[in-house]
Motif scaffolding. Structure first.
Motif, short mmCIF file in Angstrom:
data_model
loop_
_atom_site.label_atom_id
_atom_site.label_comp_id
_atom_site.label_asym_id
_atom_site.label_seq_id
_atom_site.Cartn_x
_atom_site.Cartn_y
_atom_site.Cartn_z
N MET A 1 0.84 -1.30 -0.09
CA MET A 1 -0.10 -0.19 -0.44
C MET A 1 0.90 1.30 0.29
O MET A 1 1.57 1.27 0.94
N SER A 2 0.67 2.19 -1.14
CA SER A 2 1.04 3.65 -1.08
C SER A 2 0.65 4.46 -0.82
O SER A 2 1.54 5.50 -1.24
N PHE A 3 -0.63 4.72 -0.47
CA PHE A 3 -1.90 6.09 -0.01
C PHE A 3 -2.02 5.31 0.81
O PHE A 3 -2.77 3.70 1.49
N ALA A 4 -3.00 6.80 1.61
CA ALA A 4 -3.75 6.45 2.70
C ALA A 4 -4.14 7.60 3.54
O ALA A 4 -4.11 8.47 2.91
N GLN A 5 -5.22 7.85 3.84
CA GLN A 5 -6.39 8.73 4.36
C GLN A 5 -6.73 8.51 5.46
O GLN A 5 -7.21 7.79 6.45
N VAL A 6 -6.26 10.20 6.44
CA VAL A 6 -6.71 10.07 8.07
C VAL A 6 -7.22 11.11 7.94
O VAL A 6 -7.26 12.19 6.80
N TYR A 7 -8.19 11.17 9.06
CA TYR A 7 -9.19 12.60 8.93
C TYR A 7 -8.84 13.18 10.53
O TYR A 7 -8.46 13.00 11.59
N THR A 8 -8.87 14.42 10.52
CA THR A 8 -8.25 15.64 11.37
C THR A 8 -9.36 16.80 10.70
O THR A 8 -10.26 16.94 10.15
N ARG A 9 -9.21 17.34 12.00
CA ARG A 9 -10.00 19.17 11.98
C ARG A 9 -8.95 20.47 12.14
O ARG A 9 -7.64 20.22 12.53
N SER A 10 -9.17 21.44 11.25
CA SER A 10 -8.54 21.98 11.60
C SER A 10 -9.76 23.28 12.64
O SER A 10 -10.61 23.35 12.71
N VAL A 11 -8.50 24.20 12.66
CA VAL A 11 -9.33 25.65 13.50
C VAL A 11 -9.07 26.31 12.74
O VAL A 11 -8.04 27.63 12.51
N VAL A 12 -10.31 27.24 12.18
CA VAL A 12 -10.62 28.48 11.81
C VAL A 12 -11.63 29.10 13.01
O VAL A 12 -12.68 29.41 12.57
N GLY A 13 -11.33 30.12 13.27
CA GLY A 13 -11.86 31.14 14.39
C GLY A 13 -12.05 30.70 14.94
O GLY A 13 -11.82 30.05 15.96
N LEU A 14 -13.31 29.77 15.29
CA LEU A 14 -14.81 29.33 16.66
C LEU A 14 -14.69 27.45 15.99
O LEU A 14 -15.20 27.46 16.51
N HIS A 15 -14.57 27.90 15.01
CA HIS A 15 -14.89 26.13 14.12
C HIS A 15 -14.08 25.57 13.33
O HIS A 15 -12.84 26.19 13.57
N ALA A 16 -14.53 23.65 13.08
CA ALA A 16 -13.20 22.56 13.03
C ALA A 16 -13.39 22.20 11.79
O ALA A 16 -13.96 21.52 12.40
N PRO A 17 -13.24 22.80 11.06
CA PRO A 17 -13.59 21.87 9.68
C PRO A 17 -13.15 21.12 9.48
O PRO A 17 -11.61 21.24 10.02
N LYS A 18 -13.28 20.38 8.30
CA LYS A 18 -12.68 18.69 7.95
C LYS A 18 -11.91 18.43 7.81
O LYS A 18 -11.71 19.26 6.65
N ILE A 20 -8.66 16.55 5.36
CA ILE A 20 -8.28 15.09 4.83
C ILE A 20 -6.91 15.47 4.80
O ILE A 20 -6.49 15.96 3.83
N ILE A 21 -6.02 14.04 5.36
CA ILE A 21 -4.98 14.17 5.31
C ILE A 21 -4.74 13.03 4.74
O ILE A 21 -4.43 11.52 4.61
N GLU A 22 -3.85 13.28 2.89
CA GLU A 22 -3.43 11.99 1.97
C GLU A 22 -2.04 12.10 1.50
O GLU A 22 -1.21 12.88 1.78
N VAL A 23 -1.36 11.20 2.44
CA VAL A 23 -0.10 10.29 1.96
C VAL A 23 0.10 9.88 1.19
O VAL A 23 -0.48 8.09 0.78
#
Length: 525
Positions: A1-18, A20-23
């Motif tokens: 496997m040479s590809f993977a996706q991981v989910y996290t959140r950024s923080v913009v103002g008071l919101h936390a949009p999703k 997706i980290i693609e490697v």
């Protein structure tokens, strides 16, 4: 496997949009490239991640690594992406099973030895996950085809959030989100490996549960500390009951700051959702906060406009947002720069502030109660019985003219606080406690919610026509006061709101002349 996706959140103002980290691992000279608008802390994560992976007993792939942070047009900052980037590299290189990552979101900063460090905004992240889960359940009534693999996590209502153990208790306050507290990258990987292979002997992370002990909301100060000053205490109670703004004017040492600091202690208790909203704001701002209490923000007169209302190249919340659902106290009001005070005019009316920049626009909540204090003149003793004031009339006028009429017109209650003789302080008994006054305030506030579903200070002019009915004598009284006090239309509406609050404190459905007269007495400035 040479590809993977991981989910996290950024923080913009008071919101936390999703996010997706693609490697992706590819052939070529060893290199690691991060794309997708990473800020400096994110770009530097490659060095922390490399050391953390090696010191946790894993192999760092000796190939070309490309890491994409999607969506690509959303700026990402902070070190909270360290952990998901490391998980993505291990999954893409085959050291972790990528299939087990779909039900997780990860945030956390990595130390060089692989330990996890606390990050900001974990409560905002947990609230965002819950909001998406609720939206997914609502949309389940009309199922649709999942557009792409990036939407899998939004469609899955049972997401587990992996956070540093120091963030676990904070994030677990949000009901409906399973929070796993981890101490290191190695412990996270062992948990994921145990899911991929049930026969593995590795340990699993435990779900963090909030404390079962009842959290008692307590304040370190009490209104009983205020002796005398019955007129000012009454105004403080009215302000608390209706959410009104307040201005204390009096000589130094008369108790203005003392009373202002007691206002949060008599406000109605925060609802569970409001408490989460306030705590989330402080989590993003990385500031200390006693959970469940009303915020009290006292700012110095040297504060800038940006620090007061928020802003910056990437807009961040200011003091008026940190005071949301609580009290903003401005002491020595005329000493503030006039340009700083003028930016308060719009938030006082709208209960929110919108910060616009060339590449972004952000709205922050600003439903705060403004309490201000000032001296009557430069020396502070104009009108005092001691006759100590030596200020010339033009000095006093110049001092008071530092405050604009439009700003003063937006303050509901103007209270003169006289200095108390020492004998009165020595002989006066302690006043009513905050608990006693808060019971009356809460009862009045509940009447407002039942009647109009909002506090009196939030009533619009059309709602005033609906909920504030005046008899002929009350209307005549207001007409006379308008001529004598030169009330503006805004001032007239504010008098009506205060009169409605006074009637609510008296458990009166009708607004009488006595209620109107008392409300007018607070507009004499």
């Amino acid at each position: 496997m040479s590809f993977a996706q991981v989910y996290t959140r950024s923080v913009v103002g008071l919101h936390a949009p999703k996010v997706i980290i693609e490697v992706h691992l590819s052939q070529g000279l060893p290199a690691l490239t991060i794309v997708g608008l990473p800020e400096a802390a994110v770009r530097e994560s490659k060095d922390r991640v490399r050391s953390a992976i090696l010191n946790s007993g894993f192999q760092f792939p000796n190939r070309r690594l490309t890491i994409n942070l999607a969506p690509a047009d959303l700026p990402k900052d902070g070190a909270r992406l360290d952990l998901p980037i490391a998980i993505g590299i291990l999954a893409a290189s085959g050291q972790l099973d990528p299939e087990v990552l779909a039900g997780f979101e990860f945030i956390g900063e990595l130390a060089l030895n692989g330990d996890l460090r606390q990050v900001t905004g974990s409560l905002a992240v947990a609230r965002a996950i819950r909001a998406e889960a609720l939206a997914a359940k609502t949309a389940k009534a009309a199922p649709a085809q999942t557009k792409n693999s990036a939407d899998k996590i939004a469609a899955n209502p049972s997401i587990q959030l992996v956070v540093p153990i120091d963030n676990g208790m904070e994030a677990s306050r949000v009901e409906g989100v399973e929070v796993l507290g981890a101490t290191s990258l190695q412990s996270v990987c062992q948990h994921l490996q145990s899911l991929a292979d049930p026969n593995a002997s590795t340990e699993r992370l435990e779900v963090v549960t909030p404390s079962t002990a009842q959290e008692r909301v307590g304040y370190k100060v009490d209104l009983a500390d205020v002796k005398g000053q019955h007129h000012a205490r009454r105004a403080l109670e009215i302000a608390a009951a209706g959410g009104h703004s307040l201005l204390f004017t009096g000589p130094p040492g008369s108790g203005k700051t003392l009373m202002a600091s007691r206002l949060p202690t008599i406000l109605p208790d925060l609802s569970a959702e409001d408490a989460l909203e306030v705590a989330s704001t402080y989590s993003v701002a990385d500031s200390d906060y006693d959970y469940g209490t009303r915020p009290f923000r006292q700012v110095h007169h040297t504060i800038s406009a940006v620090a007061l209302v928020g802003g910056g190249s990437r807009p961040k919340p200011g003091e008026i947002t940190l005071a949301n659902k609580g009290v903003l106290f401005l002491d020595e009001l005329p000493e503030f720069e006039r340009s700083v005070l003028e930016v308060l005019r719009q938030p006082l009316e709208a209960k929110q502030i919108t910060i616009s920049r060339a590449n972004s626009q952000m709205t922050f909540p600003a439903n705060f109660q403004l309490v201000a204090a000032m001296n009557p003149c430069p020396c502070g003793y104009d009108g005092d019985v001691s006759n100590r004031c030596r200020c010339r009339p033009e000095q006093i006028k110049r001092y008071q003219d530092k405050l604009s009429g439009p700003l003063l017109d937006r303050i509901d209650l103007h209270i003169t606080v006289p200095a108390l003789p020492i004998a009165d302080l020595q002989n006066s008994s302690r006043g009513e406690s905050s608990e006693t006054v808060r019971a009356r305030v809460t009862a009045a506030n509940e009447r407002q919610i039942r009647r109009q579903n909002k506090a009196n200070n939030e009533l619009s002019p059309s709602e005033l026509d609906q909920y504030v009915e005046l008899g002929a004598s009350e209307q005549q009284l207001l007409q006379m006061a308008q001529q004598r006090l030169n009330l503006s239309a805004r001032g007239y509406h504010r008098v009506l709101r205060v009169a409605r609050t006074i009637a609510d404190l008296a458990d009166s459905t009708d607004i009488t002349s006595a209620h109107v007269s008392e409300a007018l007495s607070y507009r004499s400035k």
